[in-house]
Design a protein around this motif. Structure first.
Motif, PDB file in Angstrom:
ATOM      1  N   SER A 103      -3.347   3.017   5.950  1.00 28.69           N
ATOM      2  CA  SER A 103      -4.131   1.631   5.731  1.00 28.69           C
ATOM      3  C   SER A 103      -3.168   0.637   6.274  1.00 28.69           C
ATOM      4  O   SER A 103      -3.775  -0.606   6.673  1.00 28.69           O
ATOM      5  N   THR A 104      -2.031   0.620   6.001  1.00 29.47           N
ATOM      6  CA  THR A 104      -1.027  -0.340   6.493  1.00 29.47           C
ATOM      7  C   THR A 104      -0.986  -0.493   8.116  1.00 29.47           C
ATOM      8  O   THR A 104      -1.218  -1.686   8.344  1.00 29.47           O
ATOM      9  N   ALA A 105      -1.071   0.591   8.609  1.00 30.68           N
ATOM     10  CA  ALA A 105      -1.328   0.571  10.231  1.00 30.68           C
ATOM     11  C   ALA A 105      -2.285  -0.165  10.454  1.00 30.68           C
ATOM     12  O   ALA A 105      -2.508  -0.751  11.548  1.00 30.68           O
ATOM     13  N   PRO A 126      -4.512  -2.822  -5.202  1.00 40.75           N
ATOM     14  CA  PRO A 126      -4.456  -1.150  -5.520  1.00 40.75           C
ATOM     15  C   PRO A 126      -4.732  -0.419  -4.288  1.00 40.75           C
ATOM     16  O   PRO A 126      -5.948  -0.934  -3.557  1.00 40.75           O
ATOM     17  N   PRO A 127      -4.070   0.355  -3.836  1.00 41.25           N
ATOM     18  CA  PRO A 127      -4.596   1.227  -2.554  1.00 41.25           C
ATOM     19  C   PRO A 127      -5.904   2.376  -3.087  1.00 41.25           C
ATOM     20  O   PRO A 127      -5.726   3.629  -3.283  1.00 41.25           O
ATOM     21  N   SER A 133       0.866  -1.303   0.107  1.00 43.61           N
ATOM     22  CA  SER A 133      -0.019   0.194   0.075  1.00 43.61           C
ATOM     23  C   SER A 133       0.758   1.204  -0.010  1.00 43.61           C
ATOM     24  O   SER A 133       0.444   2.148  -0.871  1.00 43.61           O
ATOM     25  N   PRO A 134       1.780   1.584   0.752  1.00 39.36           N
ATOM     26  CA  PRO A 134       2.542   2.676   0.688  1.00 39.36           C
ATOM     27  C   PRO A 134       3.463   2.640  -0.393  1.00 39.36           C
ATOM     28  O   PRO A 134       3.479   4.059  -0.777  1.00 39.36           O
ATOM     29  N   LEU A 135       3.819   1.920  -0.997  1.00 41.06           N
ATOM     30  CA  LEU A 135       4.693   2.021  -2.368  1.00 41.06           C
ATOM     31  C   LEU A 135       3.838   2.458  -3.377  1.00 41.06           C
ATOM     32  O   LEU A 135       4.107   3.155  -3.974  1.00 41.06           O
ATOM     33  N   TRP A 136       2.492   1.706  -3.531  1.00 46.42           N
ATOM     34  CA  TRP A 136       1.707   2.209  -4.627  1.00 46.42           C
ATOM     35  C   TRP A 136       0.924   3.782  -4.438  1.00 46.42           C
ATOM     36  O   TRP A 136       1.007   4.375  -5.118  1.00 46.42           O
ATOM     37  N   GLY A 137       1.066   3.789  -3.063  1.00 44.75           N
ATOM     38  CA  GLY A 137       0.588   5.134  -2.679  1.00 44.75           C
ATOM     39  C   GLY A 137       1.379   6.228  -2.990  1.00 44.75           C
ATOM     40  O   GLY A 137       1.141   7.450  -3.524  1.00 44.75           O
TER      41      GLY A 137
END
Length: 410
Positions: free
Chosen positions: A351-353, A119-120, A63-67
């Motif tokens: 979202s990851t958290a 996908p995020p 998620s953070p990478l795609w964000g």
């Protein structure tokens, strides 16, 4: 509700919002579908847990990478390829699970990759709200509507899965999940509203672009608060299954207990978004976390012997009223703490958290249910949420010093 109806009448809002809701249904159907498929085809609950857990791990990592990629190159160039690859791995995982000649060691890596490319969509939709809704009050309603939609997904997703299972075709739920994911993402990415979210020009990344978001004390503290709160969420979810088995005789009746708390969350989100708040998000988050944790203790008490079942349902609904407001306030605080050119990545970290915290909570709840029962497990969930509230209280001064004017963010 008139404000929400007026919001959805806007063409730039309705199409991306509806498409994003459709594309996010797999958030609820994919993990449960994987559990049911692996259990049926391989007759192994342990393997089902490993596969689903690795899917969640991939989701948390990706998620953070795609964000961040969305912030730099735009939403369509990230979402469509990511959804397509994730869907492909889900189909491969489905085929490999059903074809029992495939070694079980193949399944966990496929699950990890399917989750990693997921996908995020929630951070993407939040960016769209920021761009296409210029009025601050209407935008806040959009955030609340989005949060309520996510709660509905977590109720409607399992119901859809149940209907598909009645057809007797074991792989069908995951195949439908892939269709919803890829089709909904494609419609969303092609909508005029989503296309208005433009990547930041290279010059916008000059100041602070190389600084990791996690190095920001305010943002890191927020992630800690949300992760600890989500541990409580994860414990609560599994505890509901144990409570259903204890009170209703079967975990299959989970929906009877889950419907009021999820319904309360949807209602709470809509009520929260309909008000004009003068206080800061950081202060409202402290209040909603404290009330939510306190009500969870009440749920643990109401789940005891001799308490009328309707009373428990009412308490569950009241508790649910404070779930969505927690998430809405946290999202608003992310916007105030993160750099303007990193908002997509920042929301993805949120979202990851949530995902990571809930996964830990799920694991803890399993142990607690075996050792001490559902009431104790619910008490620990309440303690986790109140711990998050305590960290939130300690973080108030840091957040006040680091947050920017929310209006400037938009």
């Amino acid at each position: 509700m008139s404000g929400y109806v007026a919001l959805l009448r806007e063409p730039l809002v309705a199409r991306p919002f509806v498409a994003s809701v459709v594309a996010r249904i797999p958030i609820a159907t994919a993990p449960l579908g994987l559990v049911l498929l692996v259990r049926t085809a391989r007759d192994n609950y342990t393997l089902a847990g490993i596969v689903t857990g690795l899917f969640a791990v991939g989701l948390a990592i990706g998620s953070p990478l795609w964000g961040r990629a969305m912030d730099r190159v735009g939403q369509p160039r990230v979402l469509v390829p990511a959804a397509s690859v994730s869907g492909l791995f889900l189909l491969l995982l489905t085929a490999a699970t059903v074809w029992t000649a495939v070694p079980v060691l193949v399944l966990p890596p496929l699950a990890l990759l399917a989750g990693g490319f997921f996908p995020p969509l929630s951070p993407a939709m939040r960016s769209t709200w920021r761009v296409v809704v210029t009025n601050e009050r209407a935008r806040r309603r959009g955030y609340a509507l989005d949060a309520a939609a996510v709660e509905t997904i977590f109720v409607g997703g399992p119901l859809l899965l149940s209907v598909l299972l009645l057809l007797g075709i074991t792989p069908l739920p995951l195949v439908v999940t892939v269709v919803l994911l890829v089709g909904g993402t494609l419609v969303y990415a092609r909508s005029p509203g989503a296309r208005r979210v433009l990547p930041q020009p290279p010059g916008a990344h000059g100041h602070g672009a190389g600084t990791a978001l996690l190095h920001s004390p305010g943002f890191a503290l927020l992630l800690v608060v949300i992760a600890v709160m989500s541990v409580g969420f994860g414990i609560l979810d599994v505890s509901m299954a144990g409570l259903a088995e204890h009170l209703l005789g079967s975990a299959d009746r989970l929906g009877v207990l889950f419907a009021p708390i999820a319904g309360g969350s949807a209602v709470g989100g809509l009520l929260y978004g309909s008000r004009d708040w003068r206080s800061h998000d950081r202060r409202r988050l402290l209040v909603t976390l404290t009330v939510f944790g306190s009500l969870l203790f009440t749920v643990a008490f109401a789940a005891g012997e001799g308490i009328p079942f309707p009373v428990l349902l009412v308490v569950l609904f009241l508790t649910g009223l404070f779930i969505s407001p927690n998430l809405i306030a946290a999202q608003g605080l992310v916007d105030a703490l993160a750099p303007g050119h990193r908002l997509g990545e920042a929301q993805a970290w949120l979202s990851t958290a949530i995902t990571a915290g809930a996964a830990v909570g799920n694991a803890v709840a399993g142990v607690l249910l075996d050792v001490a029962g559902a009431r104790t497990s619910l008490g620990v969930a309440a303690a986790a949420v109140l711990t998050a509230a305590a960290v939130c209280l300690l973080a108030q001064r840091t957040w006040s010093a680091h947050q920017r004017d929310p209006v400037a963010v938009h």
